[in-house]
Scaffold this motif. Structure first.
Motif: not given
Length: 218
Positions: A87-112
């Motif tokens: 029941d708590t009122p909320t608003i959803t925010l999204m950055t206007k721009n891509i704010i940094r270069n960042a990998v989703f996930d690092a290399s790990e077996p078996p996913y290069h």
């Protein structure tokens, strides 16, 4: 682009000596021009209320800032529900721009190139952490690796293990208004023995928008 949820909260800080002062609301902090509870869907298209600048401390210099702030846009009103109080009122925010270069996930077996599973991704852990540089990462499974240069094979500039957790850049007062929401993320059939239809459930303060939410998939 990143999303997170601000809620209408006015909490008291407690200590062994009793009840402390009220935490300032987002209008008092100068973040919003009116309380979250007064937002409507019409405000999404009204720049006076949809543009939100939140001060951010970035010791790495890699976050895109606008005069020391991350610039957000209001993209939802009561679209995401507070996991702890629907029941708590909320608003959803999204950055206007891509704010940094960042990998989703690092290399790990078996996913290069790393796993594409949001639940165990480096980016989810970093976005929802206030931990110190080189200390926020915790292994989430046996093959998990931190997103440092040694574990990123295609873009070393996308490493961020040596940056503080994303939430560390916001003030304590602002962080009190970040809300936990429950995300349901569809699993690739590779993670479910070849069948489809399964999903992961996570509780996040900050998350990446889905393909549907950015208009790439119906």
């Amino acid at each position: 682009m990143k999303r997170f949820i601000l809620s209408h909260k006015r909490k008291k800080s407690e200590s062994s000596g009793g009840v402390g002062p009220l935490i300032p609301d987002l209008v008092t902090l100068g973040i919003l021009k009116k309380p979250v509870s007064e937002y409507t869907n019409d405000d999404i298209n009204n720049e006076e209320y949809s543009k939100v600048l939140i001060p951010y401390n970035d010791p790495t210099g890699k976050i895109l800032l606008n005069n020391g702030c991350i610039e957000f846009e209001v993209v939802g009103v009561n679209h995401h529900k507070d996991t702890n109080n629907a029941d708590t009122p909320t608003i959803t925010l999204m950055t206007k721009n891509i704010i940094r270069n960042a990998v989703f996930d690092a290399s790990e077996p078996p996913y290069h190139y790393g796993s594409n599973r949001w639940k165990y991704s480096n980016i989810r852990q970093w976005l929802n952490s206030s931990g110190a540089a080189n200390k926020w990462f915790t292994k989430q499974h046996d093959y998990d690796n931190p997103p440092d240069e040694a574990n990123i094979t295609y873009n070393e500039d996308a490493a961020y293990a040596d940056a503080p957790g994303f939430l560390a850049g916001f003030s304590f007062a602002v962080l009190q208004h970040f809300t936990d929401i429950t995300n349901i993320t569809a699993l690739h059939k590779e993670y479910n023995g070849g069948s489809s239809g399964s999903s992961d459930e996570t509780v996040d303060k900050v998350f990446l928008p889905s393909l549907t939410e950015i208009g790439r998939r119906k």
